[in-house]
Write a protein that holds these residues in place. Sequence first.
Motif, short mmCIF file in Angstrom:
data_model
loop_
_atom_site.label_atom_id
_atom_site.label_comp_id
_atom_site.label_asym_id
_atom_site.label_seq_id
_atom_site.Cartn_x
_atom_site.Cartn_y
_atom_site.Cartn_z
N GLY A 18 0.83 -1.08 0.12
CA GLY A 18 -0.06 0.14 -0.02
C GLY A 18 0.89 1.32 -0.15
N LYS A 19 2.17 1.21 0.10
CA LYS A 19 3.01 2.08 0.23
C LYS A 19 3.64 2.50 -1.30
N ARG A 20 4.46 3.46 -1.55
CA ARG A 20 4.97 3.76 -2.87
C ARG A 20 6.31 4.03 -2.87
N ALA A 21 7.05 3.38 -3.89
CA ALA A 21 8.68 3.80 -4.03
C ALA A 21 8.69 4.80 -5.00
N ILE A 22 9.65 5.76 -4.71
CA ILE A 22 9.60 6.96 -5.74
C ILE A 22 10.91 7.33 -6.34
N LEU A 23 10.93 7.95 -7.28
CA LEU A 23 12.30 8.37 -7.86
C LEU A 23 11.99 9.95 -8.43
N GLN A 24 12.42 10.98 -7.69
CA GLN A 24 12.18 12.60 -8.15
C GLN A 24 13.14 13.07 -8.86
N TYR A 25 12.81 13.65 -9.93
CA TYR A 25 13.65 14.51 -10.81
C TYR A 25 13.28 16.06 -10.90
N THR B 199 15.80 9.15 -4.63
CA THR B 199 15.06 7.80 -4.76
C THR B 199 14.85 7.36 -3.32
N GLU B 200 13.64 6.67 -3.05
CA GLU B 200 13.02 6.09 -1.77
C GLU B 200 12.30 5.17 -1.82
N VAL B 201 12.71 4.04 -0.99
CA VAL B 201 11.77 2.72 -1.08
C VAL B 201 11.51 2.43 0.52
#
Length: 108
Positions: A32-39, A51-53
Amino acid sequence: FFYDCRRMSEINENNVKHDPKQNLFFIDLPSGKRAILQYESTKEKVDLWHTEVPPECRGQGIAGILAETSIKTLSKSHPKVLLSCTYLQHFHSKHSDKFQDFTNIQRS
């Protein structure tokens, strides 16, 4: 609370979503959570900076899937791709064979 990560092995590049308006690549995880990569993006370059997991999902290859998909996707549409995120720098160095055709990638 321990989350069962067995389903993480089912995640691949097809699970990666891109939201250009938010400058974000993400994977919605079974937890139910989200892994992200921002730019951040300009006409001249794109800077992949974070980047966050979620902790309970780390070590399953999720960040690597985000890294490879986002680097390849953004390299096709930007003249310069900067990797200021230390995880992405490490991933790119460790897996340089995957990016041989992309000559516009730089570490910041």
